[in-house]
Motif scaffolding. Sequence first.
Motif, PDB file in Angstrom:
ATOM      1  N   GLY A  33       0.888  -1.177   0.112  1.00  0.00           N
ATOM      2  CA  GLY A  33       0.027  -0.035   0.023  1.00  0.00           C
ATOM      3  C   GLY A  33       0.874   1.031  -0.003  1.00  0.00           C
ATOM      4  O   GLY A  33       2.135   1.075  -0.007  1.00  0.00           O
ATOM      5  N   HIS A  98      -2.501  -5.134  -1.003  1.00  0.00           N
ATOM      6  CA  HIS A  98      -3.170  -4.515   0.287  1.00  0.00           C
ATOM      7  C   HIS A  98      -3.591  -3.075  -0.261  1.00  0.00           C
ATOM      8  O   HIS A  98      -2.602  -2.419  -0.685  1.00  0.00           O
ATOM      9  CB  HIS A  98      -2.317  -4.801   1.644  1.00  0.00           C
ATOM     10  CG  HIS A  98      -2.792  -3.654   2.579  1.00  0.00           C
ATOM     11  ND1 HIS A  98      -1.620  -2.876   3.148  1.00  0.00           N
ATOM     12  CD2 HIS A  98      -3.729  -3.785   3.309  1.00  0.00           C
ATOM     13  CE1 HIS A  98      -2.266  -2.260   4.240  1.00  0.00           C
ATOM     14  NE2 HIS A  98      -3.551  -2.861   4.297  1.00  0.00           N
ATOM     15  N   SER A  99      -4.504  -2.475   0.254  1.00  0.00           N
ATOM     16  CA  SER A  99      -4.770  -0.966   0.092  1.00  0.00           C
ATOM     17  C   SER A  99      -4.524  -0.645  -1.129  1.00  0.00           C
ATOM     18  O   SER A  99      -5.183  -1.235  -2.101  1.00  0.00           O
ATOM     19  CB  SER A  99      -3.783  -0.311   1.476  1.00  0.00           C
ATOM     20  OG  SER A  99      -4.411   0.893   1.422  1.00  0.00           O
ATOM     21  N   ASP A 123      -8.300  -5.512   2.089  1.00  0.00           N
ATOM     22  CA  ASP A 123      -8.763  -4.251   2.342  1.00  0.00           C
ATOM     23  C   ASP A 123      -8.502  -3.471   1.370  1.00  0.00           C
ATOM     24  O   ASP A 123      -7.773  -2.385   1.737  1.00  0.00           O
ATOM     25  CB  ASP A 123      -8.565  -3.824   3.851  1.00  0.00           C
ATOM     26  CG  ASP A 123      -9.516  -2.707   4.163  1.00  0.00           C
ATOM     27  OD1 ASP A 123     -11.004  -2.721   3.675  1.00  0.00           O
ATOM     28  OD2 ASP A 123      -9.389  -1.894   4.973  1.00  0.00           O
ATOM     29  N   THR A 125      -8.438  -0.248  -1.487  1.00  0.00           N
ATOM     30  CA  THR A 125      -9.002   1.159  -1.467  1.00  0.00           C
ATOM     31  C   THR A 125     -10.312   1.263  -2.434  1.00  0.00           C
ATOM     32  O   THR A 125     -10.177   1.997  -3.312  1.00  0.00           O
ATOM     33  CB  THR A 125      -7.929   2.119  -1.910  1.00  0.00           C
ATOM     34  OG1 THR A 125      -7.303   1.590  -3.179  1.00  0.00           O
ATOM     35  CG2 THR A 125      -6.774   2.093  -0.876  1.00  0.00           C
ATOM     36  N   SER A 216     -11.968  -0.726   8.809  1.00  0.00           N
ATOM     37  CA  SER A 216     -11.619  -1.321   7.379  1.00  0.00           C
ATOM     38  C   SER A 216     -12.280  -0.352   6.388  1.00  0.00           C
ATOM     39  O   SER A 216     -13.301   0.209   6.624  1.00  0.00           O
ATOM     40  CB  SER A 216     -12.147  -2.655   7.084  1.00  0.00           C
ATOM     41  OG  SER A 216     -11.447  -3.694   7.929  1.00  0.00           O
ATOM     42  N   HIS A 243      -7.625  -1.724   9.003  1.00  0.00           N
ATOM     43  CA  HIS A 243      -7.177  -1.453   7.453  1.00  0.00           C
ATOM     44  C   HIS A 243      -5.925  -2.312   7.164  1.00  0.00           C
ATOM     45  O   HIS A 243      -5.795  -2.770   6.132  1.00  0.00           O
ATOM     46  CB  HIS A 243      -6.981   0.064   7.071  1.00  0.00           C
ATOM     47  CG  HIS A 243      -6.557   0.070   5.744  1.00  0.00           C
ATOM     48  ND1 HIS A 243      -7.304  -0.571   4.571  1.00  0.00           N
ATOM     49  CD2 HIS A 243      -5.459   0.876   5.156  1.00  0.00           C
ATOM     50  CE1 HIS A 243      -6.623  -0.047   3.350  1.00  0.00           C
ATOM     51  NE2 HIS A 243      -5.715   0.551   3.660  1.00  0.00           N
TER      52      HIS A 243
END
Length: 266
Positions: A33, A98-99, A123, A125, A216, A243
Amino acid sequence: MPTWTTNTLKVNGIDVHYLRTGGDKPPVVLLHGLMLNGACWTPLARVLEGDYDVIMPDARGHGSSSAPDHGYRYDDLVRDVVSLIDALGLVTPVLLGHSMGGMTAAVVASQYSKRLRGLVLADPTFLTSQRQREVHESDVLDQHRRMLNRSREDILTEIRVRHNRRAREIIELFAQARFQTSIHAFEILTPPNPDYVQLINTIDIPSLLVIGDVGSVVSPKVAAELAGLNPCLEVVQIGEAGHGVPYDQPERFSAVVQTFLRSVSA
Protein backbone atom coordinates in the motif's frame (compact mmCIF):
# COMPACT_ATOMS: atom_id res chain seq x y z
CA MET A 1 16.58 -13.60 4.28
CA PRO A 2 20.04 -14.81 3.13
CA THR A 3 18.72 -16.84 0.19
CA TRP A 4 16.44 -14.11 -1.15
CA THR A 5 17.49 -12.03 -4.13
CA THR A 6 17.06 -8.32 -4.72
CA ASN A 7 17.14 -6.77 -8.16
CA THR A 8 16.00 -3.83 -10.25
CA LEU A 9 14.47 -4.12 -13.72
CA LYS A 10 13.62 -1.44 -16.27
CA VAL A 11 9.91 -1.90 -16.96
CA ASN A 12 7.30 0.49 -18.34
CA GLY A 13 9.94 3.21 -18.54
CA ILE A 14 11.00 3.13 -14.87
CA ASP A 15 13.26 1.09 -12.60
CA VAL A 16 11.29 -1.33 -10.44
CA HIS A 17 13.09 -2.80 -7.45
CA TYR A 18 11.92 -6.09 -5.98
CA LEU A 19 12.72 -8.79 -3.46
CA ARG A 20 12.27 -12.43 -4.44
CA THR A 21 12.40 -15.64 -2.44
CA GLY A 22 12.98 -17.68 -5.62
CA GLY A 23 12.87 -21.38 -6.40
CA ASP A 24 10.99 -23.46 -8.94
CA LYS A 25 7.63 -22.96 -7.26
CA PRO A 26 4.29 -21.32 -8.11
CA PRO A 27 4.78 -17.53 -8.21
CA VAL A 28 2.98 -15.13 -5.88
CA VAL A 29 3.33 -11.37 -6.38
CA LEU A 30 2.70 -9.14 -3.33
CA LEU A 31 1.69 -5.50 -3.87
CA HIS A 32 1.99 -3.08 -0.94
CA GLY A 33 0.00 0.00 0.00
CA LEU A 34 0.80 3.71 -0.01
CA MET A 35 3.81 4.66 2.18
CA LEU A 36 4.98 1.03 2.42
CA ASN A 37 7.32 -1.03 0.22
CA GLY A 38 7.97 -4.61 -0.84
CA ALA A 39 10.09 -5.40 2.22
CA CYS A 40 7.04 -4.81 4.44
CA TRP A 41 5.80 -8.20 3.22
CA THR A 42 8.83 -9.94 4.77
CA PRO A 43 6.91 -11.79 7.55
CA LEU A 44 4.33 -13.16 5.09
CA ALA A 45 7.04 -14.08 2.57
CA ARG A 46 8.85 -16.12 5.24
CA VAL A 47 5.68 -18.14 5.74
CA LEU A 48 5.13 -18.68 2.02
CA GLU A 49 8.67 -19.16 0.71
CA GLY A 50 8.78 -22.91 1.36
CA ASP A 51 6.00 -23.52 -1.17
CA TYR A 52 5.97 -20.43 -3.39
CA ASP A 53 8.26 -18.11 -5.31
CA VAL A 54 7.32 -14.82 -3.67
CA ILE A 55 8.01 -11.55 -5.52
CA MET A 56 7.74 -8.27 -3.59
CA PRO A 57 8.12 -5.19 -5.82
CA ASP A 58 8.41 -1.59 -4.64
CA ALA A 59 5.71 0.48 -6.37
CA ARG A 60 6.87 3.56 -8.25
CA GLY A 61 7.63 6.35 -5.79
CA HIS A 62 8.31 3.83 -3.03
CA GLY A 63 11.32 1.94 -1.71
CA SER A 64 14.16 1.76 -4.22
CA SER A 65 12.01 2.04 -7.36
CA SER A 66 11.99 5.14 -9.57
CA ALA A 67 10.05 8.19 -8.39
CA PRO A 68 9.06 10.17 -11.50
CA ASP A 69 7.42 13.57 -11.02
CA HIS A 70 4.13 12.32 -12.48
CA GLY A 71 2.43 9.08 -13.49
CA TYR A 72 0.88 7.68 -10.33
CA ARG A 73 -2.63 6.79 -11.43
CA TYR A 74 -3.82 3.21 -11.13
CA ASP A 75 -3.36 2.65 -14.87
CA ASP A 76 0.33 3.48 -14.40
CA LEU A 77 0.71 1.06 -11.50
CA VAL A 78 -1.12 -1.65 -13.44
CA ARG A 79 1.25 -1.30 -16.40
CA ASP A 80 4.20 -1.52 -14.00
CA VAL A 81 2.91 -4.77 -12.51
CA VAL A 82 2.05 -6.42 -15.83
CA SER A 83 5.40 -5.33 -17.31
CA LEU A 84 7.22 -6.80 -14.31
CA ILE A 85 5.34 -10.09 -14.64
CA ASP A 86 6.35 -10.20 -18.31
CA ALA A 87 9.98 -9.25 -17.64
CA LEU A 88 10.32 -11.98 -15.01
CA GLY A 89 8.57 -14.55 -17.18
CA LEU A 90 6.08 -15.42 -14.44
CA VAL A 91 3.49 -17.99 -15.50
CA THR A 92 0.00 -17.43 -14.05
CA PRO A 93 1.05 -15.94 -10.71
CA VAL A 94 -1.35 -15.28 -7.87
CA LEU A 95 -1.60 -11.54 -7.25
CA LEU A 96 -2.05 -10.33 -3.68
CA GLY A 97 -2.46 -6.65 -2.86
CA HIS A 98 -3.17 -4.54 0.20
CA SER A 99 -4.81 -1.11 0.17
CA MET A 100 -3.45 0.77 -2.89
CA GLY A 101 -1.86 -2.54 -3.94
CA GLY A 102 -5.26 -4.20 -3.60
CA MET A 103 -6.91 -1.77 -5.99
CA THR A 104 -3.99 -2.20 -8.38
CA ALA A 105 -4.33 -5.99 -8.19
CA ALA A 106 -8.09 -5.77 -8.82
CA VAL A 107 -7.55 -3.69 -11.97
CA VAL A 108 -4.87 -6.11 -13.21
CA ALA A 109 -7.24 -9.04 -12.62
CA SER A 110 -10.12 -7.30 -14.40
CA GLN A 111 -7.98 -6.61 -17.49
CA TYR A 112 -5.62 -9.60 -17.56
CA SER A 113 -7.48 -12.42 -15.80
CA LYS A 114 -6.10 -15.08 -18.15
CA ARG A 115 -2.60 -14.13 -17.00
CA LEU A 116 -3.35 -14.90 -13.34
CA ARG A 117 -4.10 -18.00 -11.29
CA GLY A 118 -5.86 -16.17 -8.47
CA LEU A 119 -6.37 -12.87 -6.67
CA VAL A 120 -6.21 -11.83 -3.01
CA LEU A 121 -7.42 -8.38 -1.97
CA ALA A 122 -6.53 -7.24 1.55
CA ASP A 123 -8.85 -4.33 2.36
CA PRO A 124 -8.30 -2.61 -1.01
CA THR A 125 -8.99 1.10 -1.53
CA PHE A 126 -12.57 0.54 -2.63
CA LEU A 127 -13.65 4.05 -1.65
CA THR A 128 -16.89 5.84 -2.44
CA SER A 129 -16.62 9.00 -4.53
CA GLN A 130 -17.25 11.13 -1.47
CA ARG A 131 -14.59 9.34 0.57
CA GLN A 132 -12.10 9.71 -2.28
CA ARG A 133 -12.65 13.49 -2.24
CA GLU A 134 -12.29 13.61 1.54
CA VAL A 135 -8.99 11.74 1.48
CA HIS A 136 -7.68 13.87 -1.40
CA GLU A 137 -8.60 17.10 0.42
CA SER A 138 -7.16 15.94 3.75
CA ASP A 139 -3.73 16.88 5.10
CA VAL A 140 -2.22 13.42 4.54
CA LEU A 141 0.42 14.80 2.15
CA ASP A 142 1.35 17.62 4.54
CA GLN A 143 1.63 15.07 7.34
CA HIS A 144 4.05 13.06 5.20
CA ARG A 145 6.15 16.14 4.40
CA ARG A 146 6.43 16.92 8.11
CA MET A 147 7.26 13.29 8.85
CA LEU A 148 10.21 13.36 6.45
CA ASN A 149 11.80 16.15 8.48
CA ARG A 150 11.73 14.14 11.69
CA SER A 151 14.24 11.62 12.97
CA ARG A 152 13.90 7.89 12.48
CA GLU A 153 13.61 7.43 16.25
CA ASP A 154 10.71 9.89 16.40
CA ILE A 155 8.92 8.00 13.65
CA LEU A 156 9.54 4.65 15.33
CA THR A 157 8.17 5.98 18.61
CA GLU A 158 5.03 7.34 16.95
CA ILE A 159 4.36 4.11 15.07
CA ARG A 160 4.93 2.04 18.22
CA VAL A 161 2.34 4.14 20.09
CA ARG A 162 -0.17 4.00 17.25
CA HIS A 163 0.30 0.28 16.57
CA ASN A 164 1.47 -1.06 19.92
CA ARG A 165 0.29 -4.61 19.17
CA ARG A 166 2.35 -4.98 16.01
CA ALA A 167 5.70 -6.78 15.99
CA ARG A 168 8.84 -4.70 16.34
CA GLU A 169 10.08 -5.89 12.95
CA ILE A 170 6.95 -4.63 11.21
CA ILE A 171 7.21 -1.25 12.93
CA GLU A 172 10.83 -0.87 11.82
CA LEU A 173 9.96 -1.89 8.26
CA PHE A 174 7.12 0.66 8.22
CA ALA A 175 9.39 3.45 9.44
CA GLN A 176 12.00 2.69 6.79
CA ALA A 177 9.34 2.54 4.08
CA ARG A 178 7.92 5.89 5.15
CA PHE A 179 11.27 7.61 4.60
CA GLN A 180 11.50 5.97 1.17
CA THR A 181 8.10 7.26 -0.03
CA SER A 182 8.23 10.14 -2.50
CA ILE A 183 5.78 13.01 -2.14
CA HIS A 184 4.95 12.41 -5.82
CA ALA A 185 3.42 9.04 -4.88
CA PHE A 186 0.47 10.83 -3.26
CA GLU A 187 -0.84 11.65 -6.74
CA ILE A 188 -2.56 8.25 -6.45
CA LEU A 189 -5.06 9.91 -4.10
CA THR A 190 -6.41 12.14 -6.90
CA PRO A 191 -10.00 11.10 -7.75
CA PRO A 192 -11.50 9.26 -9.43
CA ASN A 193 -10.44 5.73 -8.52
CA PRO A 194 -11.51 2.90 -10.80
CA ASP A 195 -15.12 1.82 -10.23
CA TYR A 196 -14.67 -1.10 -7.83
CA VAL A 197 -18.15 -2.52 -8.44
CA GLN A 198 -17.43 -2.71 -12.15
CA LEU A 199 -14.04 -4.29 -11.41
CA ILE A 200 -15.52 -7.03 -9.25
CA ASN A 201 -18.17 -7.71 -11.87
CA THR A 202 -15.50 -8.37 -14.51
CA ILE A 203 -13.13 -10.61 -12.51
CA ASP A 204 -13.49 -14.27 -13.49
CA ILE A 205 -10.72 -16.00 -11.54
CA PRO A 206 -10.76 -17.36 -7.97
CA SER A 207 -10.62 -14.33 -5.72
CA LEU A 208 -10.43 -13.66 -2.00
CA LEU A 209 -11.33 -10.43 -0.20
CA VAL A 210 -9.92 -10.18 3.32
CA ILE A 211 -11.16 -7.43 5.66
CA GLY A 212 -10.85 -6.56 9.32
CA ASP A 213 -13.58 -5.65 11.75
CA VAL A 214 -12.45 -2.23 13.01
CA GLY A 215 -11.96 0.68 10.63
CA SER A 216 -11.60 -1.31 7.42
CA VAL A 217 -12.04 0.57 4.16
CA VAL A 218 -14.34 -2.19 2.88
CA SER A 219 -17.14 -2.68 5.38
CA PRO A 220 -18.71 -6.11 5.99
CA LYS A 221 -21.87 -4.82 4.28
CA VAL A 222 -20.01 -3.76 1.13
CA ALA A 223 -17.97 -6.98 1.16
CA ALA A 224 -21.17 -9.04 1.27
CA GLU A 225 -22.67 -7.01 -1.57
CA LEU A 226 -19.56 -7.55 -3.71
CA ALA A 227 -19.58 -11.29 -2.99
CA GLY A 228 -23.21 -11.35 -4.09
CA LEU A 229 -22.20 -9.85 -7.44
CA ASN A 230 -19.53 -12.39 -8.29
CA PRO A 231 -19.50 -16.10 -7.42
CA CYS A 232 -15.70 -16.12 -7.92
CA LEU A 233 -15.26 -13.87 -4.88
CA GLU A 234 -14.94 -15.27 -1.37
CA VAL A 235 -14.90 -12.98 1.67
CA VAL A 236 -13.07 -13.61 4.94
CA GLN A 237 -13.27 -11.25 7.90
CA ILE A 238 -10.50 -11.32 10.50
CA GLY A 239 -11.35 -10.02 13.96
CA GLU A 240 -9.31 -7.50 15.93
CA ALA A 241 -7.89 -6.04 12.74
CA GLY A 242 -8.30 -2.77 10.89
CA HIS A 243 -7.22 -1.50 7.49
CA GLY A 244 -3.77 -2.97 8.08
CA VAL A 245 -5.19 -6.47 8.38
CA PRO A 246 -2.00 -8.24 7.11
CA TYR A 247 -0.03 -6.52 9.88
CA ASP A 248 -2.63 -6.39 12.67
CA GLN A 249 -3.18 -10.16 12.59
CA PRO A 250 -0.23 -11.56 10.60
CA GLU A 251 -0.59 -15.19 11.69
CA ARG A 252 -4.31 -15.34 10.95
CA PHE A 253 -3.87 -13.46 7.69
CA SER A 254 -1.08 -15.83 6.63
CA ALA A 255 -3.24 -18.85 7.41
CA VAL A 256 -6.13 -17.47 5.33
CA VAL A 257 -3.78 -16.72 2.43
CA GLN A 258 -2.19 -20.18 2.60
CA THR A 259 -5.60 -21.86 2.49
CA PHE A 260 -6.53 -19.85 -0.58
CA LEU A 261 -3.22 -20.50 -2.32
CA ARG A 262 -3.57 -24.23 -1.77
CA SER A 263 -7.06 -24.12 -3.26
CA VAL A 264 -5.90 -22.47 -6.49
CA SER A 265 -2.74 -24.55 -6.78
CA ALA A 266 -4.46 -27.92 -6.45
